[in-house]
Design a protein around this motif. Structure first.
Motif, PDB file in Angstrom:
ATOM      1  N   ARG A 116       0.835  -1.128   0.008  1.00 55.73           N
ATOM      2  CA  ARG A 116       0.076  -0.086  -0.105  1.00 55.73           C
ATOM      3  C   ARG A 116       0.803   1.345   0.192  1.00 55.73           C
ATOM      4  O   ARG A 116       0.574   2.338  -0.664  1.00 55.73           O
ATOM      5  CB  ARG A 116      -0.846  -0.025   1.262  1.00 55.73           C
ATOM      6  CG  ARG A 116      -2.372  -0.684   1.210  1.00 55.73           C
ATOM      7  CD  ARG A 116      -3.150  -0.519   2.154  1.00 55.73           C
ATOM      8  NE  ARG A 116      -2.720  -0.813   3.323  1.00 55.73           N
ATOM      9  CZ  ARG A 116      -2.862  -1.994   4.078  1.00 55.73           C
ATOM     10  NH1 ARG A 116      -3.355  -3.085   3.436  1.00 55.73           N
ATOM     11  NH2 ARG A 116      -2.322  -2.203   5.454  1.00 55.73           N
ATOM     12  N   LYS A 117       1.979   1.223   0.705  1.00 58.24           N
ATOM     13  CA  LYS A 117       2.753   2.188   0.868  1.00 58.24           C
ATOM     14  C   LYS A 117       3.564   2.655  -0.661  1.00 58.24           C
ATOM     15  O   LYS A 117       3.700   3.900  -0.876  1.00 58.24           O
ATOM     16  CB  LYS A 117       3.944   2.125   2.161  1.00 58.24           C
ATOM     17  CG  LYS A 117       4.876   3.465   2.310  1.00 58.24           C
ATOM     18  CD  LYS A 117       5.740   3.110   3.541  1.00 58.24           C
ATOM     19  CE  LYS A 117       6.559   4.182   3.790  1.00 58.24           C
ATOM     20  NZ  LYS A 117       7.295   3.947   5.143  1.00 58.24           N
ATOM     21  N   ARG A 119       2.288   1.788  -3.417  1.00 58.66           N
ATOM     22  CA  ARG A 119       1.277   2.287  -4.327  1.00 58.66           C
ATOM     23  C   ARG A 119       1.240   3.832  -4.022  1.00 58.66           C
ATOM     24  O   ARG A 119       1.021   4.702  -4.887  1.00 58.66           O
ATOM     25  CB  ARG A 119      -0.107   1.600  -3.963  1.00 58.66           C
ATOM     26  CG  ARG A 119      -1.118   2.096  -5.047  1.00 58.66           C
ATOM     27  CD  ARG A 119      -2.368   1.675  -4.630  1.00 58.66           C
ATOM     28  NE  ARG A 119      -2.630   0.212  -5.281  1.00 58.66           N
ATOM     29  CZ  ARG A 119      -3.021  -0.122  -6.666  1.00 58.66           C
ATOM     30  NH1 ARG A 119      -3.006   0.797  -7.324  1.00 58.66           N
ATOM     31  NH2 ARG A 119      -3.089  -1.513  -6.895  1.00 58.66           N
ATOM     32  N   LYS A 120       1.158   4.321  -2.865  1.00 59.50           N
ATOM     33  CA  LYS A 120       0.738   5.714  -2.549  1.00 59.50           C
ATOM     34  C   LYS A 120       2.101   6.539  -3.039  1.00 59.50           C
ATOM     35  O   LYS A 120       1.791   7.555  -3.751  1.00 59.50           O
ATOM     36  CB  LYS A 120       0.791   5.579  -1.131  1.00 59.50           C
ATOM     37  CG  LYS A 120       0.066   6.999  -0.615  1.00 59.50           C
ATOM     38  CD  LYS A 120      -0.116   6.963   1.000  1.00 59.50           C
ATOM     39  CE  LYS A 120      -0.257   8.282   1.350  1.00 59.50           C
ATOM     40  NZ  LYS A 120      -0.063   8.278   2.810  1.00 59.50           N
ATOM     41  N   PHE A 121       3.262   5.710  -3.041  1.00 59.54           N
ATOM     42  CA  PHE A 121       4.477   6.719  -3.385  1.00 59.54           C
ATOM     43  C   PHE A 121       4.321   6.916  -4.839  1.00 59.54           C
ATOM     44  O   PHE A 121       4.738   7.818  -5.397  1.00 59.54           O
ATOM     45  CB  PHE A 121       5.577   5.875  -2.808  1.00 59.54           C
ATOM     46  CG  PHE A 121       7.028   6.536  -3.312  1.00 59.54           C
ATOM     47  CD1 PHE A 121       7.534   7.733  -2.951  1.00 59.54           C
ATOM     48  CD2 PHE A 121       7.928   5.830  -4.192  1.00 59.54           C
ATOM     49  CE1 PHE A 121       8.753   8.137  -3.073  1.00 59.54           C
ATOM     50  CE2 PHE A 121       9.108   6.282  -4.751  1.00 59.54           C
ATOM     51  CZ  PHE A 121       9.214   7.692  -4.218  1.00 59.54           C
ATOM     52  N   ASN A 123       1.898   6.735  -6.791  1.00 58.18           N
ATOM     53  CA  ASN A 123       0.985   7.492  -7.528  1.00 58.18           C
ATOM     54  C   ASN A 123       1.354   9.113  -7.136  1.00 58.18           C
ATOM     55  O   ASN A 123       1.105   9.956  -8.087  1.00 58.18           O
ATOM     56  CB  ASN A 123      -0.438   7.359  -6.655  1.00 58.18           C
ATOM     57  CG  ASN A 123      -0.918   6.014  -6.952  1.00 58.18           C
ATOM     58  OD1 ASN A 123      -0.566   5.315  -8.415  1.00 58.18           O
ATOM     59  ND2 ASN A 123      -1.933   5.380  -6.235  1.00 58.18           N
ATOM     60  N   ALA A 124       1.928   9.219  -6.095  1.00 61.15           N
ATOM     61  CA  ALA A 124       2.403  10.538  -5.678  1.00 61.15           C
ATOM     62  C   ALA A 124       3.476  11.019  -6.691  1.00 61.15           C
ATOM     63  O   ALA A 124       3.709  12.255  -7.063  1.00 61.15           O
ATOM     64  CB  ALA A 124       2.942  10.515  -4.140  1.00 61.15           C
ATOM     65  N   TRP A 130       4.366  14.414  -5.029  1.00 65.60           N
ATOM     66  CA  TRP A 130       5.811  14.404  -4.550  1.00 65.60           C
ATOM     67  C   TRP A 130       6.512  14.931  -5.467  1.00 65.60           C
ATOM     68  O   TRP A 130       6.736  14.502  -6.474  1.00 65.60           O
ATOM     69  CB  TRP A 130       6.122  12.825  -4.330  1.00 65.60           C
ATOM     70  CG  TRP A 130       7.640  12.549  -3.898  1.00 65.60           C
ATOM     71  CD1 TRP A 130       8.714  13.036  -4.402  1.00 65.60           C
ATOM     72  CD2 TRP A 130       8.093  12.041  -2.753  1.00 65.60           C
ATOM     73  NE1 TRP A 130       9.824  12.956  -3.571  1.00 65.60           N
ATOM     74  CE2 TRP A 130       9.442  12.298  -2.608  1.00 65.60           C
ATOM     75  CE3 TRP A 130       7.125  11.335  -1.578  1.00 65.60           C
ATOM     76  CZ2 TRP A 130      10.001  11.849  -1.265  1.00 65.60           C
ATOM     77  CZ3 TRP A 130       8.025  10.787  -0.621  1.00 65.60           C
ATOM     78  CH2 TRP A 130       9.464  11.099  -0.580  1.00 65.60           C
TER      79      TRP A 130
END
Ligand code: F6P
Length: 551
Positions: A116-117, A119-121, A123-124, A130
């Motif tokens: 999950r982490k 994926r978030k990264f 996407n950012a 980001w």
């Protein structure tokens, strides 16, 4: 030698006089020697093997408890015995709801949290939330790592080039040779570059030295405070990551039950996920999971990794083959030979069995190769006519990722099929002489030339055919090889998950380093001392020339 090995050795002696062409021409050959696993078609018809061979190899697998060892690996038992660790790379791509236990503890919640982490990264990075320290979007990620923290990500990222997300590219630095980082960053803008420092231990000399150099490159351009926006880490060691100056928030965790060379499915694959997008990374995990289910559930006779691993042992031990060629007829798989080199040679290049006794058989092949058709114009001469038999693995997609109307891809496919056929069937003296006479050559020239053109044939190969090299197919191919290597290791009775042989060199390099820097003299043996002195003499000569030029 056990009963199963003795039976195989006798059988191999009988097969030496049988021609592979005659085996291939058996109309029933495909029934047992062609395997279909979803979209993956594995053709084993060009092996120096009969039904009896396969039966004898399966008896060997039974004698060596291959399925029990496989089950122990899936159950999270410490199959890496010298390091007392499970080897649970299958958990990293377990897309089912089944729990996977490492010594009684379900690892899946932690695996999912890191995914999950990631994926978030990803996407950012992709949506620009980001940014670099100056507020600009990141357009390049540079993975700094070596061995398993490099080869899987490079191989997969290259393999999936057509799937790269627009606006982002991935690069890789592994070698401590300063040229690698310098060449890789020479056309990059620090403001839009993000480094992923990938190291399981976060103690690997080359990776840390390169990471410090990259840090200097960022700090010189953007200042100290930029580090948190331009560096993330992937590691099992949070303390060392923090000591390096990377916020633990920006660290992606994995675990000591993931072997380095089995880690591209973990956060070590972050560069792959950024390059192709997290959804495609997940497709790769799904492809690998399909193979895991097959390896775990299919009976040995139907089980492709088991049969491939057994055939490897057959050639290595009953035919004394020293090497195996990896020949992807797929430009995007150009780093596959290097990847499989580590997977196989670091896993199974061992001489001591689990119980501490010496092995009684040859272990790991030298694994090497190049994409076709390039290899045909280089080393295939030796494959066809050399004095050593080299089993070959061909990889080919039915369709190119780069469709063209000019027939080049058909040429590639035809060449791949032709090479496997030429290796298997060869051309005997009578055929060659007939062809030369038919071309009008006189008898003296025919007699002189014909022996040079004889192709012995009887050279075995596997052909792996797939629709198109997409993320799921890549996942399938790589997982298949991981399990194939595991099967080899079980047959040979070794620990495929440790790598003690790399330690002495690392230790000596640390001892010799002060002599190379000039801080001390006389490290290493007489030859090392002589070579170190020569390095200093050559450096002095270069400096003297530079001084003269300045003067
Ligand atoms: O030197 C061998 C090795 O330990 C490999 O097994 C591993 O993949 C590589 O070094 C890198 O290690 P790390 O990820 O800890 O930097």
């Amino acid at each position: 030698m056990s009963d199963a090995w003795n039976a195989l050795a006798t059988h191999a002696d009988q097969l030496r006089s049988v021609s592979l062409a005659s085996l291939i021409d058996d109309p029933n050959r495909c029934d047992r020697f062609v395997r279909q696993l979803g979209e993956l078609h594995v053709d084993l018809t060009r092996h120096l093997a009969t039904n009896e061979t396969i039966d004898l190899l399966l008896s060997l697998a039974e004698e060596r408890s291959v399925t029990a060892m496989r089950d122990a690996m899936f159950a999270g038992e410490p199959v890496n015995t010298t390091e007392h660790r499970p080897a649970l790379h299958v958990a990293l791509r377990n897309t089912s709801d089944r729990p996977i236990l490492a010594e009684g503890h379900d690892v899946m919640p932690a695996v999912h949290a890191v995914l999950r982490k990631m994926r978030k990264f990803c996407n950012a990075i992709h949506d620009g939330t980001w940014t670099g320290a100056s507020g600009r979007r990141i357009d390049t990620v540079v993975n700094i790592g070596i061995g398993g923290s490099d080869l899987g990500p490079v191989m997969a990222t290259e393999a999936l080039r057509p799937w790269w997300s627009s606006g982002i590219r991935a690069r890789f630095v592994s070698n401590v040779d300063p040229s690698h980082l310098a060449d890789t960053t020479s056309d990059l803008d620090p403001a839009t570059t993000l480094f992923i420092i990938a190291s399981k231990t976060f103690g690997t000399q080359e990776t840390l030295a390169n990471a410090h150099a990259a840090r200097r490159w960022i700090v010189e351009a953007l200042g100290d405070e930029a580090v948190s926006r331009h560096f993330v880490a992937v590691s099992t060691n949070a303390e060392r990551v923090e000591n390096f100056g990377i916020d633990p928030e920006n660290m992606f965790e994995f675990w000591d039950w993931v072997g380095g060379r089995y880690s591209m499915w973990s956060a070590i694959g972050l560069s792959i996920a950024v390059a192709v997008g997290f959804d495609q990374f997940e497709r790769m995990l799904e492809g690998a999971h399909e193979i895991d289910c097959h390896f775990r559930d299919a009976p040995p006779a139907e089980n492709i990794p088991i049969v491939l691993g057994l055939l490897d042992c057959w050639y290595r031990d009953c035919w004394q083959c020293q090497s195996r060629a990896v020949l992807p007829y797929d430009q995007h798989l150009h780093r596959l030979p290097a990847y499989l080199q580590q997977l196989e040679m670091e896993s199974n290049g061992k001489r001591t069995r689990l119980d501490g006794s010496p092995t009684t058989h040859g272990t790991a092949f030298v694994v090497w190769g190049e994409p076709g058709t390039n290899g045909q114009h280089s080393f295939h001469q030796m494959l066809h006519q050399g004095t050593t038999m080299v089993p070959c693995d061909f990889f080919i997609a039915a369709e190119s990722c780069e469709p063209t109307e000019d027939g080049r891809y058909d040429m590639l496919v035809a060449n791949c099929l032709a090479q496997a056929e030429a290796l298997a069937r060869g051309r005997d003296l009578a055929q060659i002489e007939g062809a030369l006479r038919a071309s009008g050559m006189d008898e003296a020239d025919v007699a002189a030339l014909a022996p040079h053109k004889v192709m012995p044939g009887n050279r075995p190969s596997t052909t792996m055919l797939y629709k198109r090299l997409d993320p799921a197919t890549l996942g399938r191919l790589i997982a298949l090889h991981e399990h194939r290597v595991f099967v080899q290791g079980v047959i040979w009775g070794i620990d495929s998950f440790d790598q003690w042989g790399v330690e002495l060199g690392k230790h000596l390099a640390n001892e010799i380093l002060p002599s190379v820097t000039g801080a001390t003299f006389g490290s290493g043996d007489a030859t090392t001392q002589h070579l170190t002195a020569r390095v200093h003499a050559l450096r002095n000569e270069l400096r003297a020339v530079a001084r003269r030029c300045v003067g």
